[in-house]
Design a protein around this motif. Structure first.
Motif, PDB file in Angstrom:
ATOM      1  N   ALA A   1       4.055  -3.880  -7.296  1.00 10.89           N
ATOM      2  CA  ALA A   1       3.451  -5.185  -7.013  1.00 10.89           C
ATOM      3  C   ALA A   1       4.416  -6.155  -6.342  1.00 10.89           C
ATOM      4  O   ALA A   1       4.017  -6.980  -5.528  1.00 10.89           O
ATOM      5  N   GLU A   2       5.717  -6.046  -6.672  1.00 16.45           N
ATOM      6  CA  GLU A   2       6.709  -6.987  -6.140  1.00 16.45           C
ATOM      7  C   GLU A   2       7.444  -6.368  -4.943  1.00 16.45           C
ATOM      8  O   GLU A   2       8.263  -5.466  -5.115  1.00 16.45           O
ATOM      9  N   ILE A   3       7.150  -6.856  -3.756  1.00 15.72           N
ATOM     10  CA  ILE A   3       7.776  -6.322  -2.541  1.00 15.72           C
ATOM     11  C   ILE A   3       9.280  -6.581  -2.532  1.00 15.72           C
ATOM     12  O   ILE A   3      10.062  -5.795  -1.991  1.00 15.72           O
TER      13      ILE A   3
ATOM     14  N   THR B   1      13.964   1.766  -5.364  1.00 15.67           N
ATOM     15  CA  THR B   1      14.913   2.523  -6.197  1.00 15.67           C
ATOM     16  C   THR B   1      15.026   1.936  -7.602  1.00 15.67           C
ATOM     17  O   THR B   1      15.359   2.645  -8.547  1.00 15.67           O
ATOM     18  N   ASN B   2      14.740   0.630  -7.735  1.00 15.48           N
ATOM     19  CA  ASN B   2      14.775  -0.010  -9.055  1.00 15.48           C
ATOM     20  C   ASN B   2      13.723   0.569 -10.000  1.00 15.48           C
ATOM     21  O   ASN B   2      13.835   0.466 -11.218  1.00 15.48           O
TER      22      ASN B   2
ATOM     23  N   PHE C   1       0.832  -1.204   0.000  1.00 16.90           N
ATOM     24  CA  PHE C   1       0.000   0.000   0.000  1.00 16.90           C
ATOM     25  C   PHE C   1       0.867   1.255   0.000  1.00 16.90           C
ATOM     26  O   PHE C   1       0.664   2.170  -0.817  1.00 16.90           O
ATOM     27  N   PHE C   2       1.863   1.299   0.890  1.00 20.77           N
ATOM     28  CA  PHE C   2       2.727   2.476   0.990  1.00 20.77           C
ATOM     29  C   PHE C   2       3.662   2.605  -0.213  1.00 20.77           C
ATOM     30  O   PHE C   2       3.971   3.714  -0.659  1.00 20.77           O
ATOM     31  N   ARG C   3       4.120   1.464  -0.743  1.00 17.42           N
ATOM     32  CA  ARG C   3       4.967   1.496  -1.942  1.00 17.42           C
ATOM     33  C   ARG C   3       4.189   2.097  -3.120  1.00 17.42           C
ATOM     34  O   ARG C   3       4.725   2.886  -3.911  1.00 17.42           O
TER      35      ARG C   3
END
Length: 226
Positions: A50-52, A57-58, A5-7
């Motif tokens: 989507a991917e934790i 940074t990526n 959610f935060f990402r």
């Protein structure tokens, strides 16, 4: 779940900032290089969102890299006409002096049906009414009707319209637009005096506007509890 959610919020803010730096064009008016960058930004933001396991940074660094690339290309376009033609292309005349140019249609991979559709978007329902149809570099089609088919203007009747200027918002949602008051050479005391004519204070207005003819429009906020 909370991390995702935060990402998503962080990436949304970054993408929003980048798109704001890219300018105010509508999607249909994007140049090819702008559209390519927009698609790539969307793709780069989707993966770390989507991917934790993928570091933020990526996604952020390549997005910022694309922003820099966009700014560089935009500057090149401004400085060089040749570069602009190579990067953005040139407008093409689909209809020239009332005649469809078949070679240009084939070159731009445009069908007659597509041309008719674009003309209808411009409120032209008969190809015979068109003097010029220009395919812009953004993909939009600009249409210039034949002289006897275009809308009349005051100039046709030797009429000089009165200058109107633009309308200014003076109050929006109860908030006074002080910068607009400054542009008009007015102040809060003047605004308060004008809104008093409508039986309210500036802070009690949903919207207050003034046009070039000094005509006021004022609508009060709805009273709570209704």
């Amino acid at each position: 779940m909370l991390v995702t959610f935060f990402r998503a919020i962080v990436l949304y803010i970054i993408v929003l900032i980048v798109m704001r730096f890219m300018g105010k064009r509508e999607i249909g008016q994007l140049q090819p290089f702008e559209l390519a960058i927009s698609i790539m930004i969307a793709d780069l933001a989707a993966t770390p969102m989507a991917e934790i396991g993928v570091p933020l940074t990526n996604g952020i660094m390549p997005i910022l890299g694309l922003l820099i690339m966009h700014l560089v290309i935009s500057m090149i376009n401004i400085k060089s006409t040749k570069a602009r033609e190579i990067i953005c292309g040139k407008p093409s005349l689909l209809i020239f002096r009332g005649k469809i140019d078949e070679k240009v249609l084939k070159k731009e991979r445009f069908t007659i049906n597509e041309l008719e559709e674009r003309l209808r978007d411009n409120n032209i329902f008969n190809i015979g009414d068109v003097e010029y149809a220009i395919l812009e570099t953004s993909g939009q089609v600009t249409v210039i009707p034949k002289p006897n088919k275009r809308g009349t203007t005051p100039e046709d009747f030797n009429i000089e319209p009165k200058y109107q200027g633009i309308s200014y918002d003076l109050v929006v949602d109860g908030k006074v637009m002080y910068k607009n008051l400054e542009k008009l050479g007015k102040n809060y005391v003047w605004l308060e005096k004008e809104t008093k004519k409508f039986g309210i204070k500036p802070e009690q207005a949903l919207i207050v506007t003034i046009d070039g003819d000094n005509q006021f429009y004022c609508q009060p906020l709805e009273k709570k509890g209704r």
